[in-house]
Design a protein around this motif. Structure first.
Motif, short mmCIF file in Angstrom:
data_model
loop_
_atom_site.label_atom_id
_atom_site.label_comp_id
_atom_site.label_asym_id
_atom_site.label_seq_id
_atom_site.Cartn_x
_atom_site.Cartn_y
_atom_site.Cartn_z
N ALA A 1 0.84 -1.20 0.00
CA ALA A 1 0.00 0.00 0.00
C ALA A 1 0.87 1.25 0.00
O ALA A 1 1.95 1.28 0.61
N VAL A 2 0.41 2.28 -0.69
CA VAL A 2 1.09 3.57 -0.71
C VAL A 2 0.83 4.28 0.61
O VAL A 2 -0.30 4.28 1.12
N THR A 3 1.85 4.91 1.18
CA THR A 3 1.69 5.64 2.44
C THR A 3 0.66 6.75 2.26
O THR A 3 0.73 7.51 1.28
N PRO A 4 -0.34 6.85 3.14
CA PRO A 4 -1.36 7.89 2.99
C PRO A 4 -0.73 9.29 3.03
O PRO A 4 0.24 9.52 3.75
N ARG A 5 -1.30 10.18 2.26
CA ARG A 5 -0.80 11.55 2.17
C ARG A 5 -1.65 12.46 3.05
O ARG A 5 -2.88 12.39 3.03
N ILE A 6 -0.99 13.30 3.83
CA ILE A 6 -1.71 14.24 4.70
C ILE A 6 -2.09 15.47 3.88
O ILE A 6 -1.23 16.16 3.32
N LEU A 7 -3.40 15.72 3.78
CA LEU A 7 -3.89 16.85 3.00
C LEU A 7 -4.12 18.09 3.86
O LEU A 7 -4.03 19.21 3.36
N ARG A 8 -4.45 17.87 5.12
CA ARG A 8 -4.70 19.00 6.00
C ARG A 8 -4.30 18.63 7.41
O ARG A 8 -4.51 17.50 7.85
N HIS A 9 -3.69 19.57 8.12
CA HIS A 9 -3.25 19.28 9.48
C HIS A 9 -3.34 20.55 10.32
O HIS A 9 -3.51 21.66 9.79
N ARG A 10 -3.22 20.38 11.60
CA ARG A 10 -3.15 21.53 12.51
C ARG A 10 -1.78 21.52 13.19
O ARG A 10 -1.22 20.44 13.47
N ALA A 11 -1.27 22.69 13.45
CA ALA A 11 0.04 22.82 14.09
C ALA A 11 -0.06 23.87 15.18
O ALA A 11 -0.05 25.08 14.89
N PRO A 12 -0.19 23.47 16.44
CA PRO A 12 -0.23 24.45 17.53
C PRO A 12 1.08 25.21 17.61
O PRO A 12 2.14 24.71 17.17
N PRO A 13 1.09 26.41 18.16
CA PRO A 13 2.32 27.22 18.21
C PRO A 13 3.47 26.52 18.92
O PRO A 13 4.63 26.83 18.65
N GLU A 14 3.18 25.59 19.82
CA GLU A 14 4.22 24.91 20.57
C GLU A 14 5.18 24.13 19.67
O GLU A 14 6.30 23.79 20.07
N LEU A 15 4.78 23.82 18.44
CA LEU A 15 5.65 23.04 17.56
C LEU A 15 6.80 23.85 16.99
O LEU A 15 7.79 23.27 16.54
#
Length: 823
Positions: free
Chosen positions: A299-313
């Motif tokens: 299987a092909v690795t799933p692609r992330i289309l949308r994500h959230r990134a809190p400021p702590e990152l």
């Protein structure tokens, strides 16, 4: 006395001293309509009869020029539809009103639901009402999630304010609790349609059911669909939900990793525990899966289309990668967060392919060497301590050497054994502590998959109107016979053998006068009707057995239909049939009827299959489900001469082979567009007949009631019948070249209340004004304010009517000549 106030984006008209909490909540949350003025009628108590005149006067004073979006609070669901037509006629402005029950959703959404295509309907003076949308504001995918659909014997597709729900159909208690929670919390996203799959606490949903739903989904629905695993799903061992769907559907699919909540312009997404409670707020919110090229391929690795990134990152330094320290970055992965060196390792795809755990956030730390591992563990502890408390409670820091799939010795138990447990100050936040159950909201009544009810049938009115004429004794002092008297009287028996006529595949001599019966090969059903064999016919042809019992039709596909002719005088009212003689089956399962229909009509099905396929291709909304072709074919055959005697047979209240045919037709008719407003028919009745009907009050037709959506030009009969329709279906899509495009059909078992009987006068024909009743509407005496609205709408329609009318072919005119409820 009506008081008006502007609240939020709406004008509120209320008769009480204060605006109700319901009206205030809707007014403060509803979005502004760029094309219409939002008017909320706050009707919380019994109101005077002239309330609608007062409302119309108040709206005229506002000098508003745009259309009106009408919201009715504190009244029965059918009030909005009827008031919308009445106000449009009175004000001369388009009025958009709810057809069905209006359910406030999350973030100000107004969702209208009914069993029969509920939604927002636009009423214009002199025009046929037009269905506009299911939701307001209208998302791009609205038309793809409109109807409640039966997918299989155990699965149903239920429209929600914020999407559509594929769920178990046998556990109504669990469905009600979770359905109310989804209705009140899941927002309506403008460009994404969440397709929730499964229901917590019920049996796992089968992948076959998801495939059936996908095949029946309109193109705009597929484009905007985002699958969400909300409950248990029967997946192959070790397979991810999204990958299993992509392989099954042979199409790329998009998956939300959590259920949206909050505002539609910036929703938060939370996983779902096994018991349905919210889990943790995901970082990778939307994934794209591609199907495997071949069976057994990787299987092909799933692609992330949308994500959230809190400021702590930290600051972004690449796609989904953030600089957490000078020597470490944090990458958002489907299962959580990955703290690693700036350059990804060779096994990065295996880390990114780790499936998400709805109960635990994985903080994966890269451990290529002991020194780097210690550094990454330290940073991971700091990161976990800075996350929000709900996420921190569910966080589990794990080394990449045990998390990456495909390495020797990897197992779920090994991953859990490799979870780090700290003794530092952050240890409490890093331990995978059990979740704190969130309270499940109390269930809010929502429309379910049950049969149409009074709260779900749109332009109907809650009680039965009394007749316009006073009670008048019949000639000779004859009283009105009840059902019992009809059953034992000279007209109480079912149709006799004489005059029955159905074509069969072969010719065999018979002594039965006027009888022609169809065998399994039903090759000549097109010949049914008075033109083929009238009452004066000579010795008939017989082929195959005649079915008299209700159970026998399942094993012997034959059918006996009477010649269709207008009801004789004096009028006879229909008897109430038993369950085995009704044209609409009480339950949703029609497997036996479909099997019978395939055997009995196999030649006819083959003959019209190409035409039916063209119709379904041109009308995607009719093509949902694997049984759509059979039901559509049944409708096509009923509209032809093959169905001429079906209604007469149903009205006899006798079981037989006509019953499974009618049930398949009913299933197909339910999928057709709804006609709301005036419908026309004709009848040949005397004044005495009209008076008997007036005393009857309620008329129930156990056959299909045929009517016309447009005034007819030359319909035979002495009485003009006008019906205020709420759920009649338009058949234009299946009408042939010699058919009647303006035809509408009411399903068997539909009840009508008598609004008014007008006896013939000089220059004016006799008229019978009826209104369709809701399924659960109690047949009580006395007039109610809604009857007056329906009666006023019918009268105004007669006044405005102009032109010669629509011609009806002579061969089809007999279907429209008769009064519902008469034999």
């Amino acid at each position: 006395m009506i008081t008006r106030h502007t609240v939020g984006n709406a004008l509120v008209l209320h008769a009480s001293e204060r605006i109700s909490a319901e009206a205030r909540t809707v007014a403060l949350s509803v979005d502004r309509d760029p094309d219409n003025d939002i008017v909320i009628l706050d009707l919380q108590h019994e109101l005077p009869f002239d309330i609608w005149d007062t409302v119309a006067t108040e709206l005229r004073r506002q000098r508003l020029r745009r259309g009106i979006r009408l919201v009715v609070c504190g009244a029965r669901p059918e009030t909005g539809a009827l008031a919308g037509q009445w106000l449009s006629d009175r004000l001369g402005r388009p009025v958009i009103a709810p057809f069905g029950r209006m359910i406030p959703g999350a973030a100000g959404l107004l969702f209208v639901h009914a069993t029969d295509l509920g939604g927002w309907v636009c009423y214009r003076r002199g025009h046929t009402p037009v269905w506009q949308s299911k939701r307001y504001p209208v998302p791009a995918w609205d038309g793809a999630a409109v109807d409640h659909l039966t997918i299989s014997s155990t699965c149903a597709a239920e429209p929600l304010p914020g999407g559509v729900w594929l769920r178990e159909s046998r556990d109504e208690a669990a469905v009600a609790v979770h359905g109310s929670h989804l209705t009140s919390t899941m927002p309506c996203l403008p460009d994404a349609m969440p397709v929730l799959v499964g229901c917590p606490g019920t049996a796992p949903l089968r992948l076959d059911d998801i495939a059936r739903f996908w095949r029946g989904l309109a193109p705009e629905g597929r484009e905007h669909a985002r699958f969400v695993q909300y409950g248990p799903v029967a997946l192959p061992d070790g397979e991810q939900f999204g990958q299993a769907l992509a392989d099954l559907l042979r199409s790329p699919v998009r998956v939300f990793t959590g259920v949206p909540s909050g505002r539609p312009d910036g929703p938060a997404m939370f996983t779902v525990d096994a018991d349905g409670r919210p889990g943790w707020q995901v970082f990778a919110e939307e994934l794209a899966y591609r199907p495997r090229e071949t069976l057994g391929a990787k299987a092909v690795t799933p692609r992330i289309l949308r994500h959230r990134a809190p400021p702590e990152l930290g600051e972004p330094v690449g796609p989904r990668v953030y600089q957490y320290a000078h020597d470490a970055v944090v990458e958002v992965i489907p299962s959580g967060l990955w703290l690693r060196a700036p350059e990804p390792p060779r096994h990065a795809d295996r880390i990114r392919a780790v499936p998400m755990d709805p109960n635990r956030v994985r903080l994966v730390v890269d451990d290529p060497a002991p020194a780097a591992a210690d550094r990454h563990r330290e940073l991971a502890g700091d990161l976990a301590a800075r996350l929000d408390p709900a996420t921190r409670r569910r966080a589990a820091v794990q080394p990449s050497s045990l998390v990456a799939p495909g390495r020797p010795g990897l197992s779920a138990r090994g991953i859990e054994a490799g979870t780090y447990r700290y003794t530092t100050g952050h240890a409490a936040g890093l331990l995978p502590a059990p979740s704190v159950p969130a309270p499940v909201p109390e269930p809010v009544p929502v429309a379910g998959p049950s049969a149409p009810s009074a709260s779900e049938v749109a332009a109907t009115v809650p009680a039965v109107a009394g007749p316009a004429l006073p009670d008048t004794p019949l000639p000779g002092g004859t009283g009105l016979p009840g059902p019992g008297a009809e059953a034992t009287g000279p007209h109480g028996a079912g149709p006799g053998v004489a005059g029955l006529h159905v074509a069969g595949p072969s010719v065999v001599g018979s002594e039965a006068a006027g009888l022609h019966v169809a065998g399994p090969d039903v090759s000549g059903l097109h010949g049914i009707g008075p033109d083929a064999n009238g009452p004066e016919a000579a010795a008939p042809d017989v082929a195959g057995p005649v079915l008299d019992g209700g159970a026998g039709w399942a094993t012997s596909p034959t059918m006996t239909l009477p010649v269709h002719r207008p009801a004789p005088a004096p009028v006879r009212f229909q008897r109430t049939p038993g369950d085995d003689a009704r044209g609409v089956r009480p339950g949703p399962d029609l497997d036996e009827e479909r099997t019978w229909f395939r055997r009995a009509f196999r030649r006819e099905i083959a003959a019209v299959s190409a035409d039916v396929a063209d119709v379904l291709a041109a009308h995607p909304a009719l093509a949902g489900g694997a049984d759509a072709v059979e039901y559509a074919t049944a409708v096509r055959l009923y509209l032809s001469a093959a169905g001429d005697g079906l209604d007469q047979a149903l009205r006899s209240a006798e079981p037989g082979g006509h019953v499974p045919f009618a049930r398949c037709v009913s299933a197909g008719v339910r999928r057709l567009p709804v006609h709301r407003g005036v419908a026309y028919a004709g009848a040949g009745l005397t004044t005495a007949d009209l008076r008997r009907i007036a005393q009857r009050r309620v008329l129930t037709d156990w056959g299909f009631t045929n009517a016309l959506a447009e005034p007819p030009a030359d319909l035979p009969g002495t009485v003009e019948v006008l019906i205020w329709s709420a759920t009649a279906r338009r058949t234009a899509a299946f009408e042939t070249g010699d058919g009647v495009p303006a035809r509408v059909l009411f399903l068997p078992g539909t009840a009508f209340t008598v609004l008014q009987v007008q006896e013939p006068e000089a220059g004016a024909p006799a008229r019978l004004l009826l209104r369709e009743l809701a399924v659960e509407e109690p047949p009580v005496d006395g007039r109610v304010r809604f009857d007056a609205l329906a009666l006023a709408a019918l009268r105004q329609h007669l006044v405005r009517r102009t032109g010669p009318g629509t011609p009806v072919p002579a061969a089809a005119a007999r279907r429209f000549t008769g009064v519902p409820g008469l034999r």
